[in-house]
Design a protein around this motif. Structure first.
Motif, mmCIF file in Angstrom:
data_model
loop_
_atom_site.group_PDB
_atom_site.id
_atom_site.type_symbol
_atom_site.label_atom_id
_atom_site.label_comp_id
_atom_site.label_asym_id
_atom_site.label_seq_id
_atom_site.Cartn_x
_atom_site.Cartn_y
_atom_site.Cartn_z
ATOM 1 N N GLY A 131 1.372 -1.278 -0.303
ATOM 2 C CA GLY A 131 0.201 -0.344 -0.056
ATOM 3 C C GLY A 131 1.152 1.268 0.176
ATOM 4 O O GLY A 131 0.626 2.037 -1.071
ATOM 5 N N GLY A 132 2.132 1.121 0.377
ATOM 6 C CA GLY A 132 2.759 2.400 0.539
ATOM 7 C C GLY A 132 2.753 2.274 2.109
ATOM 8 O O GLY A 132 2.531 2.171 3.039
ATOM 9 N N LEU A 133 3.642 3.697 1.607
ATOM 10 C CA LEU A 133 4.290 4.216 3.744
ATOM 11 C C LEU A 133 3.097 5.063 4.290
ATOM 12 O O LEU A 133 2.816 4.874 5.553
ATOM 13 C CB LEU A 133 5.381 5.242 3.193
ATOM 14 N N VAL A 134 2.303 5.861 3.089
ATOM 15 C CA VAL A 134 1.308 6.290 4.425
ATOM 16 C C VAL A 134 -0.144 6.052 4.192
ATOM 17 O O VAL A 134 -0.310 6.201 5.687
ATOM 18 C CB VAL A 134 0.933 7.526 3.036
ATOM 19 N N PRO A 135 -0.478 4.945 3.274
ATOM 20 C CA PRO A 135 -1.772 4.079 3.860
ATOM 21 C C PRO A 135 -1.110 3.334 5.781
ATOM 22 O O PRO A 135 -2.252 2.628 5.879
ATOM 23 C CB PRO A 135 -1.653 3.419 2.625
ATOM 24 N N TYR A 137 0.965 4.082 7.561
ATOM 25 C CA TYR A 137 1.365 4.453 8.663
ATOM 26 C C TYR A 137 -0.477 4.743 9.533
ATOM 27 O O TYR A 137 -0.603 5.108 10.657
ATOM 28 C CB TYR A 137 1.594 6.409 7.870
ATOM 29 N N LEU A 138 -1.039 5.402 8.525
ATOM 30 C CA LEU A 138 -2.407 5.084 9.156
ATOM 31 C C LEU A 138 -3.384 4.958 9.639
ATOM 32 O O LEU A 138 -3.694 5.055 10.251
ATOM 33 C CB LEU A 138 -3.202 6.052 7.318
ATOM 34 N N TYR A 220 15.880 1.745 12.049
ATOM 35 C CA TYR A 220 15.599 2.613 13.261
ATOM 36 C C TYR A 220 14.525 3.822 12.249
ATOM 37 O O TYR A 220 13.643 4.354 12.808
ATOM 38 C CB TYR A 220 17.165 3.283 12.742
ATOM 39 N N PHE A 221 14.124 2.812 10.850
ATOM 40 C CA PHE A 221 13.043 3.313 10.234
ATOM 41 C C PHE A 221 11.995 3.672 10.790
ATOM 42 O O PHE A 221 11.918 4.673 11.099
ATOM 43 C CB PHE A 221 12.935 3.439 8.555
ATOM 44 N N ILE A 225 9.709 6.531 11.968
ATOM 45 C CA ILE A 225 8.512 7.528 11.723
ATOM 46 C C ILE A 225 7.044 7.562 12.391
ATOM 47 O O ILE A 225 6.481 8.238 12.511
ATOM 48 C CB ILE A 225 7.799 7.257 10.065
ATOM 49 N N ALA B 59 -5.269 2.934 -0.124
ATOM 50 C CA ALA B 59 -4.356 3.653 -1.052
ATOM 51 C C ALA B 59 -5.114 3.955 -2.055
ATOM 52 O O ALA B 59 -4.938 5.055 -2.616
ATOM 53 C CB ALA B 59 -3.346 2.936 -1.958
ATOM 54 N N TYR B 66 -7.850 14.156 1.073
ATOM 55 C CA TYR B 66 -8.265 13.689 2.503
ATOM 56 C C TYR B 66 -7.937 14.086 2.935
ATOM 57 O O TYR B 66 -7.631 15.297 3.284
ATOM 58 C CB TYR B 66 -6.762 12.594 3.104
ATOM 59 N N PHE B 258 15.353 2.962 0.898
ATOM 60 C CA PHE B 258 15.062 4.333 1.366
ATOM 61 C C PHE B 258 16.268 4.732 2.533
ATOM 62 O O PHE B 258 15.905 5.320 2.105
ATOM 63 C CB PHE B 258 13.350 4.383 1.732
ATOM 64 N N GLU B 259 16.261 3.637 3.388
ATOM 65 C CA GLU B 259 17.025 3.794 4.766
ATOM 66 C C GLU B 259 17.752 4.655 4.552
ATOM 67 O O GLU B 259 18.078 5.490 4.218
ATOM 68 C CB GLU B 259 17.033 3.090 5.549
ATOM 69 N N PHE B 262 18.393 8.532 2.160
ATOM 70 C CA PHE B 262 17.741 9.317 2.989
ATOM 71 C C PHE B 262 19.040 9.407 4.393
ATOM 72 O O PHE B 262 19.135 10.865 4.631
ATOM 73 C CB PHE B 262 16.453 8.251 4.055
ATOM 74 N N VAL B 280 8.254 10.588 -0.576
ATOM 75 C CA VAL B 280 7.011 10.457 -0.089
ATOM 76 C C VAL B 280 7.383 10.466 1.004
ATOM 77 O O VAL B 280 5.767 11.058 1.615
ATOM 78 C CB VAL B 280 6.361 8.983 -0.654
ATOM 79 N N TYR B 281 8.257 10.365 1.692
ATOM 80 C CA TYR B 281 8.067 10.534 3.373
ATOM 81 C C TYR B 281 8.262 11.868 3.759
ATOM 82 O O TYR B 281 7.536 12.388 4.104
ATOM 83 C CB TYR B 281 9.717 9.732 3.897
ATOM 84 N N GLY B 284 4.708 13.288 2.276
ATOM 85 C CA GLY B 284 3.822 12.164 3.207
ATOM 86 C C GLY B 284 3.651 12.965 5.078
ATOM 87 O O GLY B 284 2.503 13.246 5.002
ATOM 88 N N LEU B 285 5.068 12.586 5.295
ATOM 89 C CA LEU B 285 4.455 12.492 7.271
ATOM 90 C C LEU B 285 5.663 14.350 7.704
ATOM 91 O O LEU B 285 4.995 13.959 8.335
ATOM 92 C CB LEU B 285 5.176 11.068 7.173
ATOM 93 N N PHE B 290 -0.716 13.537 2.711
ATOM 94 C CA PHE B 290 -1.148 12.409 2.717
ATOM 95 C C PHE B 290 -1.776 11.969 1.398
ATOM 96 O O PHE B 290 -1.100 10.958 1.059
ATOM 97 C CB PHE B 290 -2.672 11.929 3.658
ATOM 98 N N ALA B 293 1.558 11.807 -1.361
ATOM 99 C CA ALA B 293 2.456 10.868 -1.351
ATOM 100 C C ALA B 293 1.699 9.717 -1.811
ATOM 101 O O ALA B 293 2.918 9.879 -1.966
ATOM 102 C CB ALA B 293 2.815 10.990 0.324
ATOM 103 N N THR B 294 0.247 9.061 -0.912
ATOM 104 C CA THR B 294 0.101 7.752 -0.769
ATOM 105 C C THR B 294 -0.131 8.217 -2.878
ATOM 106 O O THR B 294 0.364 6.639 -3.417
ATOM 107 C CB THR B 294 -1.487 8.029 -0.612
#
Lengths: 302, 325
Positions: A131-135, A137-138, A220-221, A225, B59, B66, B258-259, B262, B280-281, B284-285, B290, B293-294
């Motif tokens: 789904g990805g990062l944001v979904p 996270y939610l 750590y990731f 977040i 998604a 949002y 990603f890590e 970043f 995206v990070y 989004g965050l 949101f 980023a999604t």
């Protein structure tokens, strides 16, 4: 057979082979040195005097041996807290991960479990599409896990790779007939799992547990977040703050010692790298063999 | 990763009584006799639904605007607006470019090096030297990304880093490796190789040990030297393994770590180090946008899936090997 093998061996080795082997050894020595050099350099620096490190006199051997870097690293409250947190996340996380992995891998390894292939497809699909990062996270947010220790343990609890290893092992090491026989004797599936399968699968469980433990130790990731409270930070996040963002807030230091403090902060980095990596690297030689086997099972299709 | 079909109805009757038949009747029977197995799997399946499948359904946010109060499903639909915004953003091509080049470079460089390491190790007879090389090359895999990145930064530091001191010894001026965008890709890829070459070689070593020794003996009889045997026996022998690794590598091209990107990032090298995942990070965050980023994340996942399927099909056609063959 031996005579045949001897005959084969006696066939003249082509002359180019000796030169070729020299080349092979040289190549491996290059590999070895390239990988070893940074490691030795870091360790040597960590035991050297801050002044020697800053002036660039350390190469492969400690200069003016001292433990001040380690004293600074191990007396830093953030580091201690991070260490304790990481131990907690690693122990509890691994326990939960292993339990859940067995709970899903064992049924899927049994022929008597109708729907095991559907279940496996459901799991494998998550490797192909996310789904990805944001979904994600939610979801964690809606579950109220933000800024709690659970956020580092639950959302990543099961690894597909580990499930594949466990299922493959159960399938090949525990014949279905064994389970059938036990059932005829009135043994339930759960009891069979607990008193027969798990004891038999100890080596595999150890490997799976170690892979989870190392992932947890090095991650750590998720903390980055999901966590805001520094008291919950795992060691790796503390390391990132100190090593990469340079936000080291050591104890009160005399203003006249700024230069020395800077040098010490620099030295601290080397010591921290060693301190945080030693636990993993120390167990690694003992488990490397099993790890290798684990990779192979994981790499085998099926 | 093949998905085996359950035995067909009307299949040969051997073992019919023990193996439940498929379909609802088989399921019912299995449920009655083995309810404990189904009980066991409930919690892990809930985990997959909650943490993998609900995010997939979340998604849909990519197609919505949002609204925290209304929630994911209550928010208003906006169609492809978020995607259009992303595609029209000048940063779009930079991101795609950076992500693609970084991954492509990683796959292209690490793939042959792991094979070369394995082939070389395979030539050396079992002994202390071989074991040492294997242990040492494998070890960095266990070091965390944070530590590998900080080691990289320390070693490449402009003034004190050992690399610049070495360059200084030859009279070369110090280079600010991490501050210069043109070095970013090389630093990323070669530190990656430093960390994973030994680990990747293990898989090839296993494939090499599975090659029939008779093939080597036959080649020896024909007078083939070591190099020729590597080219004509070893390489074809590890081809299937190599293909699976390559397919997985290319399939993950857009899902690059990603890590590490970043952690290696800084304001100076951003023009090369900003990849889709870090973007995206941040949107989004950090900026709490949101929906956008999604959309970006979904775009990434879809490209990934398509790439994997495409490369797998190509590899299968060319070599007969692929995932789920």
């Amino acid at each position: 057979m031996t005579t045949y093998a001897e005959q084969v061996r006696k066939i003249r080795e082509p002359r180019g082979d000796k030169i070729f082997m020299v080349f092979v050894y040289l190549l491996l020595i290059v590999f070895l040195s390239v990988i070893l050099f940074p490691l030795i350099y870091i360790v040597a620096s960590s035991f050297s005097d801050p002044e020697a490190v800053s002036s660039g006199r350390v190469i492969l051997w400690p200069v003016d041996f001292t433990l001040r870097g380690y004293e600074a690293a191990l007396s830093n409250p953030q580091v201690i807290q991070g260490y304790l947190n990481t131990v907690f996340y690693t122990v509890v996380g691994t326990l939960i991960s292993v339990t859940l992995t067995i709970a899903i891998a064992y049924p899927m390894s049994r022929k008597t479990f109708v729907g095991r292939n559907v279940a496996m497809s459901v799991i494998l699909f998550t490797m192909l599409f996310t789904g990805g990062l944001v979904p994600t996270y939610l979801v964690v947010q809606q579950l109220g896990m933000l800024d709690t220790r659970w956020a580092l343990i639950i959302p990543q609890a099961i690894g597909v790779w580990q499930v594949i290893i466990a299922r493959t092992y159960f399938r090949s090491a525990i014949p279905d007939e064994l389970g059938d026989a036990a059932q005829l004797d009135g043994c339930s599936d759960l009891r069979f799992l607990w008193s027969v399968v798990i004891p038999l699968a100890k080596p595999m469980i150890a490997v799976v547990a170690l892979t989870y433990a190392i992932l947890q130790w090095n991650s750590y990731f998720d903390a980055l977040i999901y966590l805001k409270n520094p008291d919950l930070f795992p060691l790796q996040l503390v390391l990132r703050n100190v090593l990469i963002l340079n936000t080291f807030s050591g104890g009160a230091v005399d203003a006249s010692l700024v230069l020395e403090r800077q040098q010490l902060a620099e030295l601290l980095k080397y010591s921290l790298i060693v301190v945080s990596s030693v636990p993993v690297l120390a167990i690694y030689p003992f488990v490397a063999r099993y790890f290798t086997k684990g990779i192979l099972i994981g790499a085998v299709k099926g | 990763m093949t998905l085996q079909r359950p035995p067909q109805v009307g299949a040969p009757s051997r073992g019919r009584r023990r193996q439940p038949r498929p379909g609802l009747r088989g399921l019912k029977k299995s449920l009655r006799h083995h309810w404990q197995l189904y009980l066991l799997i409930v919690v892990p399946l809930v985990y997959f639904v909650v943490f993998k499948y609900i995010p997939m359904s979340n998604a849909v946010l990519a197609f919505k605007n949002y609204n925290v109060v209304a929630g994911i499903w209550g928010s208003e639909w906006v169609g492809w607006k978020n995607f259009e915004m992303f595609f029209q953003n000048p940063v779009f091509w930079t991101l795609v470019n950076n992500t693609f080049l970084l991954s492509f470079y990683t796959v292209l460089a690490s793939f042959p090096i792991a094979i070369i390491l394995a082939l070389a190790l395979n030539e050396v007879r079992q002994g202390l030297f071989k074991r040492t090389v294997q242990m040492v090359t494998y070890a960095p895999y266990f070091i965390s990304t944070v530590v590998v990145v900080s080691m990289t930064i320390l070693v490449l530091a402009p003034r004190l880093g050992i690399v610049n001191r070495g360059l200084g010894f030859f009279g070369i001026d110090a280079i600010d490796f991490l501050g210069d965008p043109s070095y970013f890709r090389h630093i990323y890829v070669w530190s990656e190789i430093w960390q994973t070459a030994g680990y990747s070689a293990v898989i090839y070593l296993a494939a090499l040990s599975a090659i029939d020794p008779a093939l080597h003996e036959a080649a020896k009889m024909d007078g083939a030297g070591r190099l020729r045997r590597i080219l004509h026996v070893d390489l074809p022998g590890i081809m299937p393994t190599a293909m699976v690794i390559l397919v997985l590598g290319v399939g993950n091209i857009m899902a690059i770590g990603f890590e590490k990107a970043f952690l290696l990032q800084n304001p100076l090298n951003l023009s090369q180090s900003e990849i889709i995942a870090t973007y995206v990070y941040k949107t989004g965050l950090l900026n709490a946008d949101f929906s956008l980023a999604t959309a970006v994340g979904l775009f990434n996942s879809v490209i990934n899936l398509l790439l994997l399927l495409f490369v797998n099909a190509v590899a299968k056609r060319l070599t007969g090997n692929g995932l789920w063959s």
